[in-house]
Design an enzyme around this catalytic site. Structure first.
Site, PDB file in Angstrom:
ATOM      1  N   LYS A  84       1.086  -1.637  -0.117  1.00  0.00           N
ATOM      2  CA  LYS A  84      -0.146  -0.106  -0.223  1.00  0.00           C
ATOM      3  C   LYS A  84       0.863   1.731   0.082  1.00  0.00           C
ATOM      4  CE  LYS A  84      -0.243   0.408   4.719  1.00  0.00           C
ATOM      5  NZ  LYS A  84      -0.997   0.956   6.380  1.00  0.00           N
ATOM      6  N   SER A 124      -9.111   2.693  -3.103  1.00  0.00           N
ATOM      7  CA  SER A 124      -8.410   3.742  -2.261  1.00  0.00           C
ATOM      8  C   SER A 124      -9.358   5.356  -3.344  1.00  0.00           C
ATOM      9  CB  SER A 124      -7.150   3.903  -1.918  1.00  0.00           C
ATOM     10  OG  SER A 124      -6.242   5.249  -2.222  1.00  0.00           O
ATOM     11  N   TYR A 148       0.962   2.075  -7.614  1.00  0.00           N
ATOM     12  CA  TYR A 148      -0.159   2.106  -7.041  1.00  0.00           C
ATOM     13  C   TYR A 148      -1.596   1.977  -7.084  1.00  0.00           C
ATOM     14  CZ  TYR A 148      -3.068   1.706  -2.642  1.00  0.00           C
ATOM     15  OH  TYR A 148      -3.857   1.139  -1.365  1.00  0.00           O
ATOM     16  N   LYS A 152      -5.392  -0.138  -7.877  1.00  0.00           N
ATOM     17  CA  LYS A 152      -6.374  -0.367  -7.582  1.00  0.00           C
ATOM     18  C   LYS A 152      -7.597  -0.272  -8.859  1.00  0.00           C
ATOM     19  CE  LYS A 152      -5.017  -0.665  -3.328  1.00  0.00           C
ATOM     20  NZ  LYS A 152      -5.489  -2.106  -2.610  1.00  0.00           N
TER      21      LYS A 152
HETATM   22  P1  NAD Z   1      -1.452  -2.794   6.234  1.00  0.00           P
HETATM   23  O1  NAD Z   1      -0.192  -3.115   5.388  1.00  0.00           O
HETATM   24  O2  NAD Z   1      -1.828  -3.099   7.665  1.00  0.00           O
HETATM   25  O3  NAD Z   1      -2.047  -4.281   5.533  1.00  0.00           O
HETATM   26  C1  NAD Z   1      -2.382  -5.446   4.909  1.00  0.00           C
HETATM   27  C2  NAD Z   1      -1.974  -6.761   5.679  1.00  0.00           C
HETATM   28  O4  NAD Z   1      -2.368  -7.995   4.021  1.00  0.00           O
HETATM   29  C3  NAD Z   1      -1.183  -7.121   6.145  1.00  0.00           C
HETATM   30  O5  NAD Z   1      -1.405  -7.896   7.512  1.00  0.00           O
HETATM   31  C4  NAD Z   1       0.142  -8.024   5.434  1.00  0.00           C
HETATM   32  O6  NAD Z   1       0.901  -8.673   6.000  1.00  0.00           O
HETATM   33  C5  NAD Z   1      -1.287  -8.481   4.467  1.00  0.00           C
HETATM   34  N1  NAD Z   1      -0.711  -8.606   2.953  1.00  0.00           N
HETATM   35  C6  NAD Z   1      -0.132  -9.019   2.122  1.00  0.00           C
HETATM   36  N2  NAD Z   1       0.183  -8.949   1.176  1.00  0.00           N
HETATM   37  C7  NAD Z   1      -0.006 -10.276   1.030  1.00  0.00           C
HETATM   38  C8  NAD Z   1       0.060 -11.011   0.129  1.00  0.00           C
HETATM   39  N3  NAD Z   1       0.620 -11.231  -1.245  1.00  0.00           N
HETATM   40  N4  NAD Z   1      -0.946 -12.682   0.752  1.00  0.00           N
HETATM   41  C9  NAD Z   1      -1.207 -12.722   1.831  1.00  0.00           C
HETATM   42  N5  NAD Z   1      -1.202 -11.454   3.036  1.00  0.00           N
HETATM   43  C10 NAD Z   1      -0.975 -10.424   2.807  1.00  0.00           C
HETATM   44  O7  NAD Z   1      -2.773  -2.448   5.538  1.00  0.00           O
HETATM   45  P2  NAD Z   1      -4.143  -1.479   5.953  1.00  0.00           P
HETATM   46  O8  NAD Z   1      -3.821   0.098   5.838  1.00  0.00           O
HETATM   47  O9  NAD Z   1      -4.863  -2.374   6.261  1.00  0.00           O
HETATM   48  O10 NAD Z   1      -4.546  -1.825   4.128  1.00  0.00           O
HETATM   49  C11 NAD Z   1      -6.002  -2.796   4.114  1.00  0.00           C
HETATM   50  C12 NAD Z   1      -6.362  -2.593   2.272  1.00  0.00           C
HETATM   51  O11 NAD Z   1      -6.754  -1.043   1.518  1.00  0.00           O
HETATM   52  C13 NAD Z   1      -5.038  -2.599   1.287  1.00  0.00           C
HETATM   53  O12 NAD Z   1      -5.202  -2.859  -0.083  1.00  0.00           O
HETATM   54  C14 NAD Z   1      -4.723  -0.789   0.906  1.00  0.00           C
HETATM   55  O13 NAD Z   1      -4.096  -0.816  -0.125  1.00  0.00           O
HETATM   56  C15 NAD Z   1      -6.107  -0.429   1.168  1.00  0.00           C
HETATM   57  N6  NAD Z   1      -6.262   0.251   1.325  1.00  0.00           N
HETATM   58  C16 NAD Z   1      -5.647   1.431   2.797  1.00  0.00           C
HETATM   59  C17 NAD Z   1      -5.133   2.857   2.859  1.00  0.00           C
HETATM   60  C18 NAD Z   1      -4.939   3.361   3.260  1.00  0.00           C
HETATM   61  O14 NAD Z   1      -4.375   4.162   3.882  1.00  0.00           O
HETATM   62  N7  NAD Z   1      -4.333   1.923   5.122  1.00  0.00           N
HETATM   63  C19 NAD Z   1      -6.462   3.867   2.042  1.00  0.00           C
HETATM   64  C20 NAD Z   1      -6.829   3.004   0.810  1.00  0.00           C
HETATM   65  C21 NAD Z   1      -6.685   1.561   0.809  1.00  0.00           C
HETATM   66  C1  WQD Z   2      -2.068  13.884   4.238  1.00  0.00           C
HETATM   67  C2  WQD Z   2      -2.077  14.899   4.462  1.00  0.00           C
HETATM   68  C3  WQD Z   2       0.549  15.579   3.275  1.00  0.00           C
HETATM   69  C4  WQD Z   2       2.429  13.627   6.061  1.00  0.00           C
HETATM   70  C5  WQD Z   2      -1.669   8.570   1.050  1.00  0.00           C
HETATM   71  C6  WQD Z   2      -2.367   7.688   0.715  1.00  0.00           C
HETATM   72  C7  WQD Z   2      -3.414   7.240  -0.005  1.00  0.00           C
HETATM   73  C8  WQD Z   2      -4.110   6.211   0.855  1.00  0.00           C
HETATM   74  C9  WQD Z   2      -3.923   7.191   2.172  1.00  0.00           C
HETATM   75  C10 WQD Z   2      -3.972   4.603   0.377  1.00  0.00           C
HETATM   76  C11 WQD Z   2      -0.804  15.959   3.489  1.00  0.00           C
HETATM   77  C12 WQD Z   2       0.215  15.994   4.291  1.00  0.00           C
HETATM   78  C13 WQD Z   2       1.952  14.254   5.260  1.00  0.00           C
HETATM   79  C14 WQD Z   2       3.549  14.316   7.017  1.00  0.00           C
HETATM   80  C15 WQD Z   2       2.383  16.017   5.551  1.00  0.00           C
HETATM   81  N1  WQD Z   2      -3.401   5.226   0.782  1.00  0.00           N
HETATM   82  N2  WQD Z   2       1.886  15.366   5.494  1.00  0.00           N
HETATM   83  N3  WQD Z   2       3.671  15.912   6.554  1.00  0.00           N
HETATM   84  O1  WQD Z   2      -1.322  11.227   0.879  1.00  0.00           O
HETATM   85  O2  WQD Z   2      -3.744  11.936   1.265  1.00  0.00           O
HETATM   86  O3  WQD Z   2      -2.783   9.450   0.934  1.00  0.00           O
HETATM   87  O4  WQD Z   2      -2.426   7.563   1.989  1.00  0.00           O
HETATM   88  O5  WQD Z   2      -4.776   3.763  -0.747  1.00  0.00           O
HETATM   89  O6  WQD Z   2      -3.448   6.501  -1.740  1.00  0.00           O
HETATM   90  O7  WQD Z   2      -1.294   7.998  -0.807  1.00  0.00           O
HETATM   91  O8  WQD Z   2      -2.305  10.863   2.895  1.00  0.00           O
HETATM   92  O9  WQD Z   2      -1.549  10.612   5.397  1.00  0.00           O
HETATM   93  O10 WQD Z   2       0.789  10.744   3.707  1.00  0.00           O
HETATM   94  O11 WQD Z   2      -0.865  12.737   4.325  1.00  0.00           O
HETATM   95  O12 WQD Z   2       2.050  17.364   5.660  1.00  0.00           O
HETATM   96  O13 WQD Z   2       4.618  14.159   7.619  1.00  0.00           O
HETATM   97  O14 WQD Z   2      -0.908  16.121   5.448  1.00  0.00           O
HETATM   98  O15 WQD Z   2       0.815  16.170   1.950  1.00  0.00           O
HETATM   99  O16 WQD Z   2      -1.600  16.686   2.822  1.00  0.00           O
HETATM  100  P1  WQD Z   2      -2.351  10.881   1.662  1.00  0.00           P
HETATM  101  P2  WQD Z   2      -1.331  10.642   3.912  1.00  0.00           P
END
Ligand code: NAD
Ligand code: WQD
Length: 343
Positions: A84, A124, A148, A152
């Protein structure tokens, strides 16, 4: 219902497992622990008094996943497993395309083979890239700006095509905005490896003294105070959105593919978050303004109407609660799961 949760020991997955168990579902977690810790399973058991089945496996491993599907009859799948980090995806596109796309392919192949009717996919807001206007509705076009985000988008297109070709399979792609916060017990939360990329874990680590000061990436954006605006959503609200999506597909078996935003509809700036957090801890967070981060956008927040109308879901927790719970998780687990104060 019997639910397969891939990536269920991760940040969002673990909170969703708690909500599913509280809702009365049976849960099987498959996770390869590449970005999570097995102690999460004990924490889930303390919170819910139930222990989900756990299989350590790579979702991309078809043979292993075939064994899992032959052992259980799943009613639905929630697919969190994936890589991610946006920056890492630019450096390691092979890893991202393989891990994030092959895993979904394996699952859909096995859903077809074992008659599993529905899948909820972790998408996302990053698929919208830099939107021309806000709030963002689901009909906005794909404008992914990094590998990334493109994984998605490709997953969504793949699910769209397969659910049309195989009408016995339904899918909902949940497009998360910015998840923060933690379970209010302080037992599970976000545990980034190394220096956090995301804002809230960076702030909590500054607050606890692990990092010296926050760098705010730019104060010259066209926003109310010049810093970037995002739609921060409590991870427990997000988790509840998954329960709602599973239930929706259980009741609407004729669904093919739906994309649904999970956000609050409210945009907060980086400085809004810093000040809300300062209020909770009663002291200032040291910060400096630096250059903009490459690839960042000014503003991104959801129109969450579709989730309300279709799933009867809406975010309930406010920014104060998000900051409070993030902080509780941080002080109870100053070094994350590995050497926490809890065990
Ligand atoms: P995370 O990394 O905490 O959780 C992902 C889990 O998947 C981990 O436990 C990892 O060990 C496991 N994993 C990765 N690849 C694997 C594989 N091939 N087989 C089995 N397990 C595997 O991430 P998260 O923040 O909980 O995110 C979960 C999902 O949500 C991800 O798909 C991420 O892209 C999506 N997402 C996250 C965010 C965010 O900001 N956290 C935002 C939008 C979307
Ligand atoms: C939030 C705001 C930064 C860190 C990311 C991924 C997105 C999704 C969620 C998975 C922004 C600012 C951040 C710092 C800062 N993940 N910032 N100082 O960039 O909106 O989204 O996470 O799908 O795909 O791109 O989240 O928490 O990194 O940033 O000023 O040290 O905080 O510029 O405005 P973002 P973030």
């Amino acid at each position: 219902m019997q639910i397969l949760v891939t990536g269920g020991t991760g940040y969002i997955g673990s909170h969703t497992v708690v909500e599913l168990l509280n809702h009365g579902d049976d849960v099987v977690i498959v996770d390869n622990l590449s970005n999570s810790h097995p102690i999460v399973l004990e924490r889930i058991e303390i919170i819910t008094d139930k222990r989900p089945d756990f299989i350590k496996a790579d979702v991309c491993n078809f043979e292993k996943m075939n064994e899992v599907f032959s052992k259980y009859q799943f009613d639905s799948i929630i697919h969190f497993a994936g890589s991610k980090a946006v920056g890492e995806s630019v450096e390691k596109p092979l890893l991202y395309y393989r891990n994030n796309i092959e895993s979904t392919w394996v699952l859909v192949e096995l859903m077809e083979k074992y008659n599993v009717p529905s899948i909820i996919f972790s998408s996302s807001a990053t698929v919208y890239g830099q939107p021309d206007i806000n709030p963002i509705t689901e009909d906005f076009s794909y404008q992914c700006t990094n590998p990334y985000g493109r994984t998605k988008m490709i997953n969504e297109l793949f699910l769209k095509d397969t659910t049309v070709a195989y009408p016995n399979i339904s899918a909902i792609s949940l497009r998360y905005f910015n998840p923060i916060g933690a379970h209010e017990s302080g037992l599970i939360g976000e545990d980034p490896q190394g220096i956090p990329n995301n804002l809230m874990p960076y702030i909590t680590q500054v607050a606890i003294g692990k990092l010296e000061k926050l760098s705010i990436f730019g104060d010259d954006y066209d926003t109310h105070d010049g810093t970037g605006v995002r739609d921060y959503i409590h991870v427990v609200d997000l988790a509840k959105g998954h329960v709602a999506a599973v239930n929706y597909l259980q009741e609407h078996k004729d669904t093919s593919f739906l994309a649904v935003n999970l956000g609050t509809g409210i945009g907060y700036s980086v400085l809004d978050i810093v000040h809300a957090f300062e209020k909770i801890i009663g002291r200032e967070i040291p910060y400096q303004i630096t250059d903009r981060r490459l690839g960042d956008i000014a503003t991104c927040y959801a129109n969450p109407k579709k989730a309300k109308e279709l799933l009867n879901w809406e975010a309930k927790f406010d920014l104060e609660k998000m900051c409070e719970d993030s902080w509780r998780w941080q002080i109870k687990n100053p070094k994350g799961y590995v050497r926490s104060n809890v065990f």
